[in-house]
Every structure is written in C-alpha cells, then in structure tokens.
Motif scaffolding. Structure first.
Motif, PDB file in Angstrom:
ATOM      1  N   SER A  42      11.131  -3.725  -2.842  1.00 15.51           N
ATOM      2  CA  SER A  42       9.863  -3.190  -3.311  1.00 15.51           C
ATOM      3  C   SER A  42      10.047  -1.723  -3.676  1.00 15.51           C
ATOM      4  O   SER A  42      10.907  -1.046  -3.115  1.00 15.51           O
ATOM      5  N   THR A  68       0.841  -1.190   0.000  1.00 20.35           N
ATOM      6  CA  THR A  68       0.000   0.000   0.000  1.00 20.35           C
ATOM      7  C   THR A  68       0.876   1.239   0.000  1.00 20.35           C
ATOM      8  O   THR A  68       1.768   1.373   0.837  1.00 20.35           O
ATOM      9  N   GLU A  90      -1.400  -2.763  -4.156  1.00 23.64           N
ATOM     10  CA  GLU A  90      -0.961  -3.716  -5.176  1.00 23.64           C
ATOM     11  C   GLU A  90      -0.889  -5.091  -4.514  1.00 23.64           C
ATOM     12  O   GLU A  90      -0.340  -5.236  -3.419  1.00 23.64           O
ATOM     13  N   THR A  91      -1.451  -6.091  -5.167  1.00 25.16           N
ATOM     14  CA  THR A  91      -1.427  -7.460  -4.664  1.00 25.16           C
ATOM     15  C   THR A  91      -0.365  -8.242  -5.414  1.00 25.16           C
ATOM     16  O   THR A  91      -0.278  -8.164  -6.643  1.00 25.16           O
ATOM     17  N   VAL A  92       0.454  -8.988  -4.677  1.00 28.82           N
ATOM     18  CA  VAL A  92       1.504  -9.817  -5.264  1.00 28.82           C
ATOM     19  C   VAL A  92       1.331 -11.241  -4.735  1.00 28.82           C
ATOM     20  O   VAL A  92       1.269 -11.444  -3.526  1.00 28.82           O
ATOM     21  N   LYS A  98      -3.283   3.409  -2.570  1.00 25.45           N
ATOM     22  CA  LYS A  98      -3.310   2.460  -3.681  1.00 25.45           C
ATOM     23  C   LYS A  98      -2.676   1.144  -3.224  1.00 25.45           C
ATOM     24  O   LYS A  98      -1.588   1.124  -2.664  1.00 25.45           O
TER      25      LYS A  98
END
Length: 138
Positions: free
Chosen positions: A96, A63, A70-72, A68
C-alpha cells in the motif's frame, strides 16, 4: 512497546478464522520529497474452526495521517480465492502507498462456509509507520 528492531504484528479472530498482519515500511521504494510512502504487509489467515472456508472477497479502509480514507474492494486476494480446511493456513504479501508518512489500515475478508452461508472475518487495524513521521505527543 515495540522496539525499533522488532516487527509489529497484529491479530484477531472471527468465527474461528484468525487473521494476522505484519506491516513493513519500504524505505527503498518511498520518496518523501514526492510525498510517496510505501509499505508491504504480510497477511496470514488460519482456519481454527471446524468447517472448511473460502476467502471470497476483501474490503479495506486505508486512512492516511490527514484522515483521508480510501476504500478498496475486490474479489479474493492477490488473484486467488483460497480454500482453507480446518487447521490450514494461507499467507500472502501485498502493499500500500500513502501520501503521508503514516496512517493505518483495517478491513475484512468475506468468507464462504462449505455448509453454506457467509461471514466477514475481521482484519485487525494496523499502523503504517515510517521514520519520516514527525508527529510528537505532548
């Protein structure tokens, strides 16, 4: 409170599997003018349980400062699916990037038990803080 020269460390344990995270801002790999902020994080996994486990997959929620997410997801970590007998540790370092000067990460590792069955070992939420974050609390 963490002082500037101290390194933050986050930890949690699920069903005997301890997960420790130490993040570090990478100033030399970041470019604030291009909205590129880089971090490394070292993960240590320790099997404090009584049964052998294997890390099967990873799940991350990253986050940024705007919210926002992001899924990994993916198999293993850094190309490996380590097996940990009771008392063993495994560590790795990864990285990251964000487009904002701060954010946070959290997630889980899917662990397989030698006796059968699986569970999710929590990865503690940890801050990605940089000296470029100008957020102030009033």
């Amino acid at each position: 409170m963490v002082k500037a020269h101290e390194i933050a460390r986050y930890e949690c344990e699920t069903r005997g599997v301890a997960v420790r995270v130490t993040p570090e801002f990478l100033d030399d790999q970041s470019d604030p003018d291009r909205q590129l902020f880089m971090w490394a994080y070292t993960i240590e996994i320790e099997n404090n349980g009584h049964e052998t486990v294997q890390l099967v997959s990873r799940y991350w929620l990253v986050t940024d400062a705007t919210g926002k997410v992001e899924t990994v997801r993916g198999p293993g970590v850094v190309g490996e699916q380590p097996i940990l007998e009771p008392g063993q540790r495994y560590s790795y370092t990864s990285g990251s990037s964000l487009k904002t000067p701060s954010g946070f990460m959290r997630g889980s590792f899917e662990m397989s038990l030698a006796s059968g069955g699986r569970f999710d070992a929590a990865i503690p939420a940890f801050s990605l803080d940089s000296p470029y974050d100008r957020t102030s609390v009033h």
